[in-house]
Design an enzyme around this catalytic site. Sequence first.
Site, PDB file in Angstrom:
ATOM      1  N   GLU A 193       0.835  -1.215   0.000  1.00 32.10           N
ATOM      2  CA  GLU A 193       0.000   0.000   0.000  1.00 32.10           C
ATOM      3  C   GLU A 193       0.868   1.265   0.000  1.00 32.10           C
ATOM      4  OE1 GLU A 193      -2.836  -0.621   3.222  1.00 32.10           O
ATOM      5  OE2 GLU A 193      -4.167  -1.654   1.843  1.00 32.10           O
ATOM      6  N   GLU A 385      -5.180  -8.401  -1.385  1.00 35.10           N
ATOM      7  CA  GLU A 385      -5.915  -8.243  -0.116  1.00 35.10           C
ATOM      8  C   GLU A 385      -7.366  -7.958  -0.428  1.00 35.10           C
ATOM      9  OE1 GLU A 385      -4.605  -5.546   2.934  1.00 35.10           O
ATOM     10  OE2 GLU A 385      -2.499  -5.910   2.465  1.00 35.10           O
TER      11      GLU A 385
HETATM   12  C1  BGP Z   1      -4.450  -3.041   4.787  1.00 38.02           C
HETATM   13  C2  BGP Z   1      -3.128  -3.577   5.246  1.00 38.02           C
HETATM   14  C3  BGP Z   1      -3.165  -4.872   5.941  1.00 38.02           C
HETATM   15  C4  BGP Z   1      -4.459  -5.205   6.646  1.00 38.02           C
HETATM   16  C5  BGP Z   1      -5.713  -4.637   6.029  1.00 38.02           C
HETATM   17  C6  BGP Z   1      -6.954  -4.667   6.882  1.00 38.02           C
HETATM   18  O1  BGP Z   1      -4.418  -1.680   4.794  1.00 38.02           O
HETATM   19  O2  BGP Z   1      -2.229  -3.727   4.174  1.00 38.02           O
HETATM   20  O3  BGP Z   1      -2.001  -4.988   6.691  1.00 38.02           O
HETATM   21  O4  BGP Z   1      -4.393  -5.238   7.988  1.00 38.02           O
HETATM   22  O5  BGP Z   1      -5.540  -3.331   5.581  1.00 38.02           O
HETATM   23  O6  BGP Z   1      -6.942  -3.588   7.775  1.00 38.02           O
HETATM   24  P1  BGP Z   1      -7.245  -3.757   9.308  1.00 38.02           P
HETATM   25  O7  BGP Z   1      -6.273  -4.753   9.808  1.00 38.02           O
HETATM   26  O8  BGP Z   1      -7.025  -2.415   9.907  1.00 38.02           O
HETATM   27  O9  BGP Z   1      -8.648  -4.211   9.383  1.00 38.02           O
END
Ligand code: BGP
Length: 487
Positions: A193, A385
């Site tokens: 990201e 993701e």
């Molecule tokens: C993205 C990241 C991840 C992951 C995901 C979900 O931004 O790359 O590392 O965690 O989001 O977010 P969260 O864990 O805050 O629900």
Amino acid sequence: MSKLQTTFPENFLWGGATAANQLEGAYNEGGKGLSIFDMVEFVPKEERVNGHAMDVTSKRELEALLARDTDGNFPKRRGIDFYHRYKEDIALFAEMGFKTFRLSISWPRIFPTGTELEPNEEGLAFYDKVFDELLKYGIEPLVTLSHYEMPLHLVQENNGWTDRKVVDYFVHYAETVFKRYKDKVKYWLTFNEINISMFSPYIGSGILIDEVENKEQAVFQALHHQFVASARAVKACHEIIPDAQIGCMLARLEVYPETCNPDDTIAALDIDQMNLFFTDVQVRGYYPSFMNRYFAENNIEIEMLPGDEEILLQHPVDFLSFSYYMTMVASGDPEKKKEKGNFFSGIQNPYLRASDWGWQIDPKGLRIALKKLYDRYQVPLFIVENGLGAYDTVEEDGSINDDYRIDYLREHIDQMREAITDGVELMGYTSWGCIDLISAGTSEMSKRYGFIYVDQDDYGNGTFARSKKKSFDWYKKVIATNGKDLD
Ligand code: BGP
């Protein structure tokens, strides 16, 4: 002309995604140095700013956290103990039929301060064992070089990526792991990201933002350094592992204008262009002209060294990967109410439902994202993701009936198939947090994404035992049928 493709391609890479800082634990074992996320404490919901808690903004704050050290609740230090349990976890991924597993290498496990010339052998040996275990089951590792795990030392000494020196440190780290794992890892990502520094300068670029005068200048200069580092890593990867593919990674923010008022469309387009600035640089290899106006109006002057533009142009990525969770709505009227997501705010979309964390669920938005990205770049795409963060309930008999998660994933996968039929070249799909792990944005354990449940609460209580949720068998079937059976 190529043929109409209406199903997932034969070699489609199904799997799951994780990151070292949310998974491994063992933050002070095996010679590992501290990373930026090791310093982020759990903050209860009522006390969070903008729905998340992940920034450290000043030297003073960092020193206070260091002084507290083991006193506080730092969930990313314990993760879910993958460091000691990776064999059990990988066996479960294999049982689901994973073709690929996305993980990150923790940079300070290899170079504890980021500045050493020689790597930490114990850290390298750990990932050898993990990759060997994956390959034993025929699972391709998909490795992120940098997923919010910068060595803390580089924050203290260099204020993160604001300092050009960090480019060389990073490239040395990248070359070290390419050389070590060249026979084991064929899929790489540079920065997770890459656009996150716009919302969280500490996590994205290791910047203590209160220590700089012009915040935007610092962030964009740091990003320039990351772009150069990424392009140099692409070059090194191609030289060291000629049969590997290396991609960039974007948090894709799909945005709709609130109405057909042209002001709303311009507002949406501005957000869209800012989001695509990052992939324009990494895929096309140059800064897009629309940024000139933004830089001029915000007193930003990017300092480039001779050769920077050439390296960006000559070493674009092989594919574009992205995360996708939700969509946003933009209005030309700045007074409009904002909805809170992790890092992004927007107006509520009346056509969509939202998760318990207010993230607006939009499967068709994923198809839109795929079509737009492919139209713009014409390079293979990879969804690395996607998933639903939700509260799960363990029934008395131990079962976890996460139908809401199955529904979310089914609808998104169905739209992926539609996008493939629309002509999009899609390499694979790794669902986020395939095993429950610590949340990036809130450091909660109770925000769960997994097919595999991990018995731990927000304070680290629990046995850490793993168990299968209902979605486990569902995803196994999806993979076994190559996405044909989503029921
Ligand atoms: C993205 C990241 C991840 C992951 C995901 C979900 O931004 O790359 O590392 O965690 O989001 O977010 P969260 O864990 O805050 O629900």
